[in-house]
Write an enzyme that holds these catalytic residues in place. Structure first.
Site: not given
Length: 677
Positions: A116, A200, A235, A297
Site C-alpha cells: 500500500k 492515513e 472491512h 484481479r
C-alpha cells in the site's frame, strides 16, 4: 485463443469462469482439495486434478502443485480467479516461466500495487489524488507519533501489506496510539509476515467507491464505470452496487479518469480495480475522493458491472491474455439500469457473524435474480474456506426497483441446517437510510442489533407450523388434543421452537372464537412460552415490483422467474419436524414431547434417523438379539431425545452409527434381520 484453461480456484468463481469458457469453446480443468472432491466446480469442468489435502496452504495456495496440474492435464493457460494466488507476483511469474499463459496482469504490475505504501507513492507521482497520511520508511514510534499529530486525529493505522481488514486500527486520541500500533503490528506480522505500517487521515463518513479498469498489451486502458462497496462488516464487503448512489457526472468523470491514470502508471494489462475512499460528509465531490489501493484481479462484485454494461469481464480477460485488443473503446462503453449484489454467507449474524458449517440439506435459492454459487443441495460447507456460498444480483431500471427485487430474493432464501445472513441482508436492503442512498462503511455498526438480531417466528409462521402438525381428516380421533364428548372442538397444537414451548392455533373458521392460550407468564420445562391465536395481525408482505423496461439483461449466472409473494413456506414436513421458511430464515418446530419412541416401519429392518441430530447413546451391538420394542439407540435433536426401537423380533446385523455422530434425516443407523430368515 486459449485452448485448455486450468482454473486455480474453487467455488462460485471457478463455476463462473467455466460458464464463459464453455461458451467460448475453451476446455476447462478444475483443481480440487480433499474437501472439494465432489464439489460443483469439479463436476462442471471438462477435467479435474487433485492437488492435496483440505487446508488451502497445502492445496490451493501451493503454486507448484497447480502448475504441475496444468502440465499434467495439458492446459495451456491458468486463470487464478480471485483470492488465493491471484495477486501473487511470484506465482504469476512461475506460470509464465513454465510456458503457460497467465490470465492476469504482468507480475511487475502486481508487485507495484502489492504494498500500500509503495502504491500510494507511485500514484502520487502519477498525479492521482491520495489520502493525506504518512508512508515513510522510518517506522519508529518517535517518527510515527509526530506524523499522526500532523495528520490530525482520528487516524487510521494500516499494514502496508494488508488486506481484508487485517492489520488495521482506528485511533481517536494520541494517548491510544502506541497500544493500537503494537496491536496492528502483531496482527500484520502474523497475517502477512510484514509488520510495517502507514498512517492515513480517518474519514468520518467514508464511502468505498471503486472503478473497474481494463488494459491490453497494445497500450489501451478503459474504465467500466464505478461501483459502491460501502456496506461492510469488519472491512469485508457485504452489498455492492453499480452505479454508486449520489454520484454526479462531474465526480464520476474525475474518479474514472483518475482510475485510468492509475492503471496507465503501471502499464496495466487485464482486469483490475482502483479503490477510492470518499468523504461523504457533504455528498460526493471530486476534491473529496482519494486513491486507496488497487486490486490486480477480478473482484467478487464484478457481476454488477457486467449487468449495467453488458460486458462479460471473464471473456475480456481471456481475449486480452491471448493478445487481442480491448473489444471496446472508451467511447463505445455505456451503462444503463441499476444492479445490486448481496453476498450470501454461511454465518450467524446474531452471533457476531460466526461462520456456520454443515451439509446443505435444504438449499433453495430464489428466482428472478442472477445467482452465482459454487454449491448445490447436499454439498458441505466446511471450515477450510471462505464462508460465502452465493451471490444474488438484482438488476432493474432504477435503484429502488433493484433494491426491492434483491430484498425479495434474500427473503426467499431457504437454507437448512446451515445458518446464513439472508435475513440480515433483507433488513439492510429494507433500511430507510440505505434506501435513501445514505451508505458509508459505518452503516452496519451504526444500526447494530436492528440488522443482526435473530428473528422470532411471526404469526403466520406459527399458524403454518401448527397446521402442519394437525393430522389429516376431520374426525375426533385424528385430532391431536382437545377431544371431549359433548364439547366444542379445539384445534390447538403444542410445539417446541428451540427451548421454547409454543401453544399455537391454526387459522380458525370462526375468527371470533378465542384462542386457547397458556396462562400469562407460564413457562414450559425448556423455557419461555410463545402464545398465539387466530386473531393475531396478518404480516404477509406485498409483492415487490420488477420492471426491466423491456431490456434483456445479460445472463452470466442462473436467472429464473420472478420471486413469489413473500409468505411462510413449509419446506419440510415429517411427524417429528416442520421447517418453515420466512424472511430469509428457516424456523424448525417439533411436537411438544421431551422424549418420544419411534419404531421402524420399514420391512427390511433399516432403522433410519427421523430427524437430523446427534447420536447420544447406542444400546445394541452387531449380532445381538432384540425383541420388538427394545431400545436400539437414542438420537438427540433440537434438545430433545428420540428413542429408536426395534420394529420386530430379530438380530442386529449392522450398527452404522457411533455415539457422537451427527446424522441427517433418513440416514440408516441400524439394520435388523428378522428371525427365521
Amino acid at each position: 485463443m486459449v485452448k485448455r484453461l486450468l482454473i486455480a480456484n474453487r467455488g462460485e468463481i471457478a463455476c463462473r469462469i467455466i460458464r464463459t469458457a464453455r461458451r467460448m469453446g475453451v476446455e476447462t480443468i478444475a483443481v480440487f482439495s480433499d474437501a472439494d472432491a465432489g464439489a460443483l466446480h469439479v463436476r462442471m469442468a471438462d477435467g479435474a486434478v487433485h492437488i492435496g489435502p483440505s487446508p488451502a496452504s497445502e492445496s490451493y495456495l501451493d503454486g507448484a502443485k497447480i502448475i504441475a496440474a496444468a502440465k499434467e492435464s495439458g492446459a495451456d493457460a491458468i486463470h487464478p480467479g480471485f483470492g488465493f494466488l491471484s495477486e501473487n507476483a511470484q506465482f504469476a511469474q512461475a506460470v509464465m516461466d513454465a510456458g503457460l499463459t497467465w490470465v492476469g496482469p504482468d507480475p511487475a504490475s502486481i508487485e507495484a500495487m502489492g504494498l500500500k505504501d509503495a502504491a500510494k507513492r507511485l500514484m502520487a507521482e502519477a498525479g492521482v489524488p491520495i489520502t493525506p497520511g504518512y508512508m515513510g520508511e522510518d517506522q519508529s514510534l518517535d517518527r510515527l507519533i509526530p506524523a499522526a499529530d500532523e495528520i490530525g486525529y482520528p487516524v487510521l493505522i494500516k499494514a502496508v501489506a494488508g488486506g481484508g481488514g487485517k492489520g488495521m486500527r482506528r485511533v481517536e486520541r494520541k494517548e491510544d496510539f502506541s497500544a493500537a500500533l503494537e496491536s496492528c503490528r502483531r496482527e500484520a506480522k502474523a497475517a502477512f509476515g510484514d509488520d510495517r505500517v502507514l498512517i492515513e487521515k480517518y474519514i468520518t463518513r467514508p464511502r468505498h467507491i471503486e472503478v473497474q479498469v481494463f488494459g491490453d498489451r497494445h497500450g489501451n486502458v478503459v474504465h467500466l464505470f464505478e461501483r459502491d462497496c460501502s456496506v461492510q462488516r469488519r472491512h469485508q464487503k457485504v452489498i455492492e452496487e453499480a452505479p454508486a448512489p449520489g454520484m454526479d457526472e462531474v465526480t464520476r468523470e474525475a474518479i474514472c479518469a483518475a482510475a485510468v491514470k492509475a492503471a496507465q502508471a503501471v502499464n496495466y494489462v487485464g482486469a483490475g480495480t482502483i479503490e477510492f475512499i470518499a468523504d461523504a460528509t457533504e455528498g460526493l465531490k471530486p476534491d473529496r475522493v482519494w486513491f486507496m489501493e488497487m486490486n490486480t484481479r477480478l473482484q467478487v462484485e464484478h457481476p454488477v458491472t457486467e449487468q449495467i454494461t453488458g460486458v462479460d469481464l471473464v471473456e475480456w480477460q481471456l481475449r486480452i491474455a491471448a493478445g487481442e485488443h480491448l473489444p471496446k473503446s472508451q467511447e463505445d462503453l455505456r451503462f444503463s439500469g441499476w444492479s445490486v449484489e448481496a453476498r450470501l454467507y454461511a454465518e450467524d449474524p446474531a452471533r457476531d457473524f460466526m461462520p456456520s458449517t454443515g451439509r446443505l440439506e435444504i438449499f433453495d435459492l430464489p428466482g428472478g435474480v442472477r445467482v452465482e454459487t459454487g454449491v448445490e443441495r447436499g454439498d458441505a460447507i466446511t471450515s477450510f474456506y471462505d464462508p460465502m456460498i452465493a451471490k444474488l444480483i438484482a438488476t432493474c431500471e432504477t435503484r429502488e426497483q433493484a433494491v426491492d427485487r434483491l430484498r425479495a430474493a434474500c427473503e426467499a432464501v431457504a437454507i437448512y441446517p446451515v445458518k446464513t445472513n439472508a435475513a440480515f441482508l433483507a433488513r439492510v436492503l429494507g433500511n430507510a437510510e440505505f434506501r435513501a442512498g445514505g451508505v458509508d462503511t459505518g452503516f452496519i455498526e451504526r444500526h447494530g442489533e436492528a440488522l443482526t438480531r435473530s428473528g422470532e417466528p411471526s404469526a403466520q409462521v406459527l399458524e403454518l407450523a401448527a397446521q402442519s402438525f394437525l393430522p389429516e381428516g376431520q374426525g375426533p380421533w385424528q385430532r391431536l388434543v382437545g377431544f371431549r364428548m359433548n364439547a366444542e372442538q379445539r384445534r390447538e397444537v403444542r410445539m417446541r421452537f428451540g427451548d421454547s414451548l409454543v401453544l399455537a392455533a391454526p387459522p380458525s373458521s370462526d375468527p371470533a372464537s378465542p384462542a386457547h392460550l397458556l396462562p400469562p407468564g407460564e413457562k414450559g420445562p425448556l423455557g419461555p412460552a410463545f402464545v398465539h391465536g387466530p386473531q393475531a395481525p396478518n404480516s404477509r408482505l406485498p409483492p415487490l415490483p420488477f420492471s426491466p423496461g423491456g431490456r434483456r439483461w445479460p445472463r452470466s449466472g442462473r436467472m429464473r422467474g420472478a420471486p413469489r409473494t413473500q409468505a411462510p413456506r413449509l419446506i419440510r414436513k415429517s411427524p417429528h419436524q416442520a421447517l418453515i421458511a420466512y424472511g430469509g430464515e428457516v424456523f424448525a418446530f417439533t411436537p411438544d414431547r421431551t422424549e418420544a419412541s419411534h419404531g421402524a416401519a420399514a420391512g427390511d429392518g433399516a432403522i433410519a434417523a427421523p430427524i437430523p441430530g446427534k447420536i447420544s447413546a447406542i444400546a445394541v451391538q452387531n449380532g445381538q438379539e432384540v425383541s420388538k420394542g427394545d431400545t436400539l439407540l437414542i438420537l438427540e435433536a433440537m434438545k430433545m431425545e428420540y428413542t429408536l426401537s426395534a420394529p420386530f423380533n430379530g438380530v442386529v446385523e449392522e450398527v452404522t452409527a457411533a455415539v457422537g455422530d451427527q446424522v441427517t434425516e433418513g440416514a440408516v443407523l441400524v439394520r435388523i434381520g428378522e428371525e427365521g430368515r
